[in-house]
Design a protein around this motif. Structure first.
Motif, PDB file in Angstrom:
ATOM      1  N   VAL A  52       3.524  18.988   3.227  1.00 43.88           N
ATOM      2  CA  VAL A  52       4.466  19.181   4.326  1.00 43.88           C
ATOM      3  C   VAL A  52       3.965  20.372   5.119  1.00 43.88           C
ATOM      4  O   VAL A  52       3.752  21.455   4.569  1.00 43.88           O
ATOM      5  CB  VAL A  52       5.897  19.423   3.809  1.00 43.88           C
ATOM      6  N   SER A  53       3.759  20.153   6.417  1.00 36.64           N
ATOM      7  CA  SER A  53       3.196  21.196   7.273  1.00 36.64           C
ATOM      8  C   SER A  53       4.259  21.736   8.224  1.00 36.64           C
ATOM      9  O   SER A  53       4.969  20.967   8.874  1.00 36.64           O
ATOM     10  CB  SER A  53       2.023  20.625   8.072  1.00 36.64           C
ATOM     11  N   PRO A  54       4.353  23.058   8.358  1.00 37.34           N
ATOM     12  CA  PRO A  54       5.325  23.654   9.280  1.00 37.34           C
ATOM     13  C   PRO A  54       4.816  23.710  10.724  1.00 37.34           C
ATOM     14  O   PRO A  54       5.477  24.271  11.589  1.00 37.34           O
ATOM     15  CB  PRO A  54       5.516  25.064   8.716  1.00 37.34           C
TER      16      PRO A  54
ATOM     17  N   ASN B 186       0.844  -1.191   0.000  1.00 37.14           N
ATOM     18  CA  ASN B 186       0.000   0.000   0.000  1.00 37.14           C
ATOM     19  C   ASN B 186       0.880   1.242   0.000  1.00 37.14           C
ATOM     20  O   ASN B 186       1.946   1.256   0.618  1.00 37.14           O
ATOM     21  CB  ASN B 186      -0.907   0.029   1.232  1.00 37.14           C
ATOM     22  N   ILE B 187       0.419   2.269  -0.680  1.00 30.19           N
ATOM     23  CA  ILE B 187       1.062   3.578  -0.661  1.00 30.19           C
ATOM     24  C   ILE B 187       0.104   4.506   0.061  1.00 30.19           C
ATOM     25  O   ILE B 187      -1.045   4.667  -0.350  1.00 30.19           O
ATOM     26  CB  ILE B 187       1.354   4.086  -2.082  1.00 30.19           C
ATOM     27  N   VAL B 188       0.580   5.094   1.148  1.00 23.68           N
ATOM     28  CA  VAL B 188      -0.246   5.959   1.979  1.00 23.68           C
ATOM     29  C   VAL B 188       0.156   7.403   1.722  1.00 23.68           C
ATOM     30  O   VAL B 188       1.282   7.812   2.022  1.00 23.68           O
ATOM     31  CB  VAL B 188      -0.079   5.622   3.480  1.00 23.68           C
ATOM     32  N   ASP B 189      -0.747   8.169   1.110  1.00 20.15           N
ATOM     33  CA  ASP B 189      -0.526   9.599   0.903  1.00 20.15           C
ATOM     34  C   ASP B 189      -0.950  10.339   2.162  1.00 20.15           C
ATOM     35  O   ASP B 189      -1.956   9.981   2.786  1.00 20.15           O
ATOM     36  CB  ASP B 189      -1.359  10.111  -0.279  1.00 20.15           C
ATOM     37  N   GLY B 190      -0.185  11.362   2.525  1.00 17.62           N
ATOM     38  CA  GLY B 190      -0.553  12.077   3.737  1.00 17.62           C
ATOM     39  C   GLY B 190       0.220  13.354   3.948  1.00 17.62           C
ATOM     40  O   GLY B 190       0.965  13.812   3.081  1.00 17.62           O
ATOM     41  N   ARG B 191       0.067  13.895   5.138  1.00 16.47           N
ATOM     42  CA  ARG B 191       0.697  15.158   5.526  1.00 16.47           C
ATOM     43  C   ARG B 191       1.795  14.871   6.544  1.00 16.47           C
ATOM     44  O   ARG B 191       1.576  14.186   7.533  1.00 16.47           O
ATOM     45  CB  ARG B 191      -0.336  16.095   6.133  1.00 16.47           C
ATOM     46  N   TYR B 192       2.993  15.403   6.279  1.00 18.36           N
ATOM     47  CA  TYR B 192       4.114  15.241   7.190  1.00 18.36           C
ATOM     48  C   TYR B 192       4.305  16.547   7.957  1.00 18.36           C
ATOM     49  O   TYR B 192       4.432  17.619   7.365  1.00 18.36           O
ATOM     50  CB  TYR B 192       5.392  14.907   6.411  1.00 18.36           C
ATOM     51  N   HIS B 193       4.299  16.449   9.285  1.00 20.08           N
ATOM     52  CA  HIS B 193       4.466  17.617  10.152  1.00 20.08           C
ATOM     53  C   HIS B 193       5.931  17.697  10.576  1.00 20.08           C
ATOM     54  O   HIS B 193       6.409  16.862  11.355  1.00 20.08           O
ATOM     55  CB  HIS B 193       3.544  17.505  11.374  1.00 20.08           C
ATOM     56  N   THR B 194       6.645  18.701  10.082  1.00 23.25           N
ATOM     57  CA  THR B 194       8.086  18.792  10.332  1.00 23.25           C
ATOM     58  C   THR B 194       8.463  19.034  11.790  1.00 23.25           C
ATOM     59  O   THR B 194       9.443  18.445  12.262  1.00 23.25           O
ATOM     60  CB  THR B 194       8.738  19.860   9.436  1.00 23.25           C
ATOM     61  N   PRO B 195       7.752  19.857  12.578  1.00 20.08           N
ATOM     62  CA  PRO B 195       8.194  20.082  13.961  1.00 20.08           C
ATOM     63  C   PRO B 195       8.141  18.830  14.849  1.00 20.08           C
ATOM     64  O   PRO B 195       9.022  18.610  15.673  1.00 20.08           O
ATOM     65  CB  PRO B 195       7.223  21.133  14.492  1.00 20.08           C
ATOM     66  N   CYS B 196       7.142  17.982  14.676  1.00 15.96           N
ATOM     67  CA  CYS B 196       7.003  16.801  15.542  1.00 15.96           C
ATOM     68  C   CYS B 196       7.380  15.501  14.829  1.00 15.96           C
ATOM     69  O   CYS B 196       7.531  14.462  15.460  1.00 15.96           O
ATOM     70  CB  CYS B 196       5.581  16.697  16.102  1.00 15.96           C
ATOM     71  N   GLY B 197       7.516  15.540  13.494  1.00 14.38           N
ATOM     72  CA  GLY B 197       7.912  14.356  12.739  1.00 14.38           C
ATOM     73  C   GLY B 197       6.811  13.341  12.513  1.00 14.38           C
ATOM     74  O   GLY B 197       7.087  12.220  12.102  1.00 14.38           O
TER      75      GLY B 197
END
Length: 76
Positions: free
Chosen positions: A63-65, A4-15
């Motif tokens: 990618v979320s800051p 499976n390929i999971v598309d999503g949002r990566y939060h840089t401050p908390c990883g």
């Protein structure tokens, strides 16, 4: 093996990675139970067939800051 390929949002401050959608990547192998090219149509009991998927792949499409909602709530 299929996976499976999971598309999503990566939060840089908390990883943390927050899933938004999932799709399947077909390996096209005749011995993979999850492939559309699987040799045995129904009720496969063959010892030579792959009966597990590979681990899912995380695909950050955003990618979320900022921290994720879980980490923001824990701070309170």
């Amino acid at each position: 093996m299929c996976h499976n390929i999971v598309d999503g949002r990566y939060h840089t401050p908390c990883g943390h990675f927050v899933a938004m959608s999932t799709r399947t990547q077909d390996c096209l192998r005749a011995n993979c139970l999850f492939s559309r090219r699987h040799a045995h149509q129904f009720g496969c009991k063959s010892q030579g067939c792959i009966k597990m998927m590979s681990l899912p792949v995380k695909n950050p499409i955003r990618v979320s800051p900022t921290k994720c909602s879980t980490c923001r709530e824990q701070r309170r």
